[in-house]
Design an enzyme around this catalytic site. Structure first.
Site, mmCIF file in Angstrom:
data_model
loop_
_atom_site.group_PDB
_atom_site.id
_atom_site.type_symbol
_atom_site.label_atom_id
_atom_site.label_comp_id
_atom_site.label_asym_id
_atom_site.label_seq_id
_atom_site.Cartn_x
_atom_site.Cartn_y
_atom_site.Cartn_z
ATOM 1 N N ASP A 106 0.959 -1.191 -0.013
ATOM 2 C CA ASP A 106 -0.049 -0.100 -0.073
ATOM 3 C C ASP A 106 0.983 1.126 -0.037
ATOM 4 O O ASP A 106 1.442 1.722 -0.960
ATOM 5 C CB ASP A 106 -0.943 0.017 1.394
ATOM 6 N N ARG A 173 -10.746 -13.137 6.488
ATOM 7 C CA ARG A 173 -9.358 -13.796 5.914
ATOM 8 C C ARG A 173 -9.980 -14.979 5.358
ATOM 9 O O ARG A 173 -9.166 -15.451 4.382
ATOM 10 C CB ARG A 173 -8.637 -13.985 7.136
#
Length: 187
Positions: A106, A173
């Site tokens: 990111d 997840r």
């Protein structure tokens, strides 16, 4: 709680991810075949655990595998820009080629911190294999070490994504795909 109802849209399906992971594994295997020194794959816990498991099962080389934990998000959706390493490597990487396996790159802060940390442990070269890359959010430039390469699964638009190991507040997840989390869930 139906987690799938929290997903606005699916960006990559389970099949698309599997196909791309196979391509990445093949590329890495070809790049490292001539080397005698087995590379060390270091998964960045916890988000990369599924990606790492699928990737290394398809690598046709002798390898070692370890994990490192870096905290930079906490329970939020934005990196705090100040990563810390609460759980370090067990494997000695002195003189080895390390392939850092990330779920998503990111801002670049975490990756830069990790590269510096592993370089300080004497790795001869450091590559990065990330499932997702968000170049639009990059704030910190990172440099690979030695003959390191950058392997990327998909370029990710600037959405908050979950699934295939990636979470929000430790949930999602276990989704088999990567999807965009509805903003009302994390706002």
């Amino acid at each position: 709680m139906d987690l799938e109802n929290h997903v606005e849209k699916i960006l990559w399906t389970e099949q698309q991810i599997s196909h791309r992971v196979s391509e990445l594994a093949s590329e890495i295997t070809q790049d490292f075949t001539p080397q005698n020194n087995a590379p060390a794959f270091v998964g960045v816990a916890t988000g990369a655990f599924l990606f790492l498991a699928d990737l290394v099962r398809k690598i046709q080389l002798p390898i070692s595998v370890d994990f490192i934990r870096v905290d930079s998000y906490g329970l939020g959706t934005v990196s705090n820009g100040n990563p810390r390493i609460p759980f370090d490597l067990k494997v000695d990487v002195q003189g080895k080629h390390v392939i850092l396996v990330e779920d998503i790159v990111d801002t670049g802060s975490t990756l830069s911190c990790l590269i510096d940390h592993i370089k300080s442990k004497g790795a001869s070269s450091i590559s990065v294999c990330t499932l997702l890359d968000k170049p639009a959010r990059r704030k910190v430039h990172f440099e690979l070490v030695g003959k390191g390469k950058y392997y990327c699964g998909f370029e990710c638009p600037d959405y908050f994504v979950v699934g295939y190991g990636m979470d929000f507040a430790e949930l999602y997840r276990n989704l088999p795909y990567i999807g965009v989390l509805k903003p009302e869930i994390y706002s």
